[in-house]
Design a protein around this motif. Structure first.
Motif: not given
Length: 145
Positions: A111-121, A100-109, A83-88
């Motif tokens: 902190k960025i836990i996912v920051n990925h560019l979404v491409d056609s592949r 388009i990118r996927l961005l996810m930050r931890q709920e309370k801190t 588990e890396r974290g919970i958030g939006e």
């Protein structure tokens, strides 16, 4: 051996009323009126998150897991879901470039836990055992490698 006992409940209540009246008359309050001057004066700083030029396409509350070797299994090839974290988890589209990118930050801190560019592949697939879990593959550069 004489003990002093209040004569009646009424006399105790009268004493409390007179104390309350004297406090009101004198202008004193029960709250302390002290003020402490801060030692350091801080200025407001505008924080730039990098999300100002993007529009939000969707937002989901999520828990992020990473399929990787743990510290104890390093080099053995044994991989588990950690588990890396919970958030939006949010999909953001850049207004100017349209990426388009996927961005996810931890709920309370936050902190960025996912920051990925979404491409056609990029393929988002449902996990085998659950209809609520989704899986995608990507390279992880978060460790600086």
């Amino acid at each position: 051996m004489s003990e002093e006992v209040p004569k009646s409940v009424e006399s105790v209540e009268k004493k409390e009323e007179t104390v309350a009246k004297t406090v009101e008359e004198s202008g004193e309050s029960e709250e302390p009126q002290t003020y402490f001057e801060p030692v350091v004066q801080l200025e407001k700083v505008e924080v730039v998150s990098g999300e100002e030029d993007e529009t939000q396409l969707s937002k989901h509350r999520a828990k992020l897991f990473q399929y990787t070797e743990t510290m104890l299994d390093k080099g053995s090839g044994n991989k588990t879901w950690c588990e890396r974290g919970i958030g939006e988890a949010r999909f953001l589209k850049h207004k100017e470039f349209g990426k388009i990118r996927l961005l996810m930050r931890q709920e309370k801190t936050l902190k960025i836990i996912v920051n990925h560019l979404v491409d056609s592949r990029t393929e988002l697939q449902p996990n085998m055992g659950s209809d609520r879990a989704w899986v995608w593959s990507c390279y992880d550069f978060s460790d600086g490698e």
